[in-house]
Design an enzyme around this catalytic site. Structure first.
Site, PDB file in Angstrom:
ATOM      1  N   THR A   1      -2.216  -0.371  18.295  1.00  0.00           N
ATOM      2  CA  THR A   1      -1.399   0.561  17.515  1.00  0.00           C
ATOM      3  C   THR A   1      -1.716   1.998  17.894  1.00  0.00           C
ATOM      4  O   THR A   1      -0.811   2.830  18.039  1.00  0.00           O
ATOM      5  CB  THR A   1      -1.623   0.341  16.009  1.00  0.00           C
ATOM      6  OG1 THR A   1      -1.236  -0.995  15.669  1.00  0.00           O
ATOM      7  CG2 THR A   1      -0.809   1.319  15.185  1.00  0.00           C
TER       8      THR A   1
ATOM      9  N   ASP B   1      -5.907   0.917  12.343  1.00  0.00           N
ATOM     10  CA  ASP B   1      -7.213   0.264  12.477  1.00  0.00           C
ATOM     11  C   ASP B   1      -7.302  -0.655  13.686  1.00  0.00           C
ATOM     12  O   ASP B   1      -8.166  -1.549  13.724  1.00  0.00           O
ATOM     13  CB  ASP B   1      -7.537  -0.527  11.202  1.00  0.00           C
ATOM     14  CG  ASP B   1      -6.509  -1.621  10.915  1.00  0.00           C
ATOM     15  OD1 ASP B   1      -5.547  -1.777  11.700  1.00  0.00           O
ATOM     16  OD2 ASP B   1      -6.669  -2.323   9.897  1.00  0.00           O
TER      17      ASP B   1
ATOM     18  N   CYS C   1     -13.287  -3.562   9.474  1.00  0.00           N
ATOM     19  CA  CYS C   1     -14.082  -3.366   8.260  1.00  0.00           C
ATOM     20  C   CYS C   1     -14.368  -4.698   7.567  1.00  0.00           C
ATOM     21  O   CYS C   1     -15.414  -4.868   6.940  1.00  0.00           O
ATOM     22  CB  CYS C   1     -13.347  -2.443   7.292  1.00  0.00           C
ATOM     23  SG  CYS C   1     -13.093  -0.765   7.905  1.00  0.00           S
TER      24      CYS C   1
ATOM     25  N   LYS D   1       0.819  -1.215   0.000  1.00  0.00           N
ATOM     26  CA  LYS D   1       0.000   0.000   0.000  1.00  0.00           C
ATOM     27  C   LYS D   1       0.852   1.264   0.000  1.00  0.00           C
ATOM     28  O   LYS D   1       0.491   2.263  -0.628  1.00  0.00           O
ATOM     29  CB  LYS D   1      -0.951   0.000   1.197  1.00  0.00           C
ATOM     30  CG  LYS D   1      -2.125  -0.947   1.041  1.00  0.00           C
ATOM     31  CD  LYS D   1      -3.097  -0.829   2.208  1.00  0.00           C
ATOM     32  CE  LYS D   1      -4.269  -1.774   2.016  1.00  0.00           C
ATOM     33  NZ  LYS D   1      -5.218  -1.738   3.153  1.00  0.00           N
TER      34      LYS D   1
END
Length: 262
Positions: free
Chosen positions: A141, A137, A196, A93
């Protein structure tokens, strides 16, 4: 931004034209745009939130952007992660993001770090940044990012989005009265992790929250307006209703509680 002394930056004619619509704003002007160009933004997460954050910071002329993400582009990402395209499926990404940002603004520097940063690495990266935008997400973290931001006194712009619900805040460790993320979400409290991949997310929601994260980051860099420090914004995208609540600093917070009030 107060914490560091950035070297002076002088725009050339092409840059004066590129950023002319910012320069026309009295709150930004040439001085504010030069602050953007001299700044270093650290974006952690190059997915749904990180996409609009990165694209707007790049288009606004933030001179150095560091993208951190250890994931690869998947077909299921493309419904909302607008930094990526079908022909870049399978790429890291951050590599895909670097390609996209170079097409938006070839004059800025983009560092693409395909890694999952641990606490020590986060400290190193955050210590070198002017502003951190948390587009991660997961709860662990977020807590690690917050801890490093408090330790290095770097302002943090935090966002989250799931299903139709979004939230946004700023935690500015340079201000002794500002709460940190752990004041709002204590690290020892149980929070149900939602993803998600199992819960779904409304595509424009991440665009709304991510765009606002970018706006808060730019405001912090230029020192304009009033940040969301001390407040949490929550959005119900079904009704497009916003809720704004105050967040106080917790003197007993295990992360920032020992920070000086002076």
């Amino acid at each position: 931004m107060g914490r560091k002394t950035c070297p002076p930056y002088f725009m050339n004619d092409q840059q004066l034209l590129r950023y002319s619509r910012h320069i026309l704003l009295d709150d930004i002007d040439i001085a504010g745009q030069e602050k953007f160009l001299a700044a270093h933004a650290l974006i952690i997460g190059a997915g749904g939130l990180g996409s609009p954050v990165a694209m707007y910071l790049a288009s606004a002329g933030v001179g150095r952007i560091t993208l951190v993400d250890n994931d690869s582009v998947d077909l299921t990402n493309l419904q909302r992660q607008i930094l990526h395209t079908s022909d870049r499926i399978g790429q890291a990404k951050v590599a895909s993001g670097k390609t996209a940002l170079a097409q938006i603004n070839p004059d800025i520097q983009v560092a693409a770090l395909a890694e999952r940063a641990d606490q020590a690495r986060l400290g190193e990266l955050i210590g070198a940044a002017d502003v951190v935008i948390d587009c991660s997400d997961n709860f662990a973290t977020r807590q690690a990012i917050n801890s490093a931001c408090v330790a290095h006194q770097v302002p943090l712009v935090s966002g989250a989005a799931i299903q139709f619900d979004g939230q946004l805040s700023v935690f500015d460790a340079r201000d002794p009265s500002s709460p940190c993320y752990a004041c709002l979400f204590p690290p020892d409290r149980e929070f149900e992790e939602v993803a998600c991949s199992t819960m779904g997310v409304f595509a424009p929601l991440v665009g709304i929250i991510g765009s606002m994260q970018a706006a808060e980051a730019l405001k912090l860099i230029a020192g304009i307006g009033t940040s969301l420090s001390g407040f949490l914004l929550m959005l119900d995208a079904r009704s497009m209703e916003w809720t704004r609540i105050g967040v106080a600093r917790d003197a007993s917070c295990p992360v920032c509680g020992q920070r000086s009030h002076s």
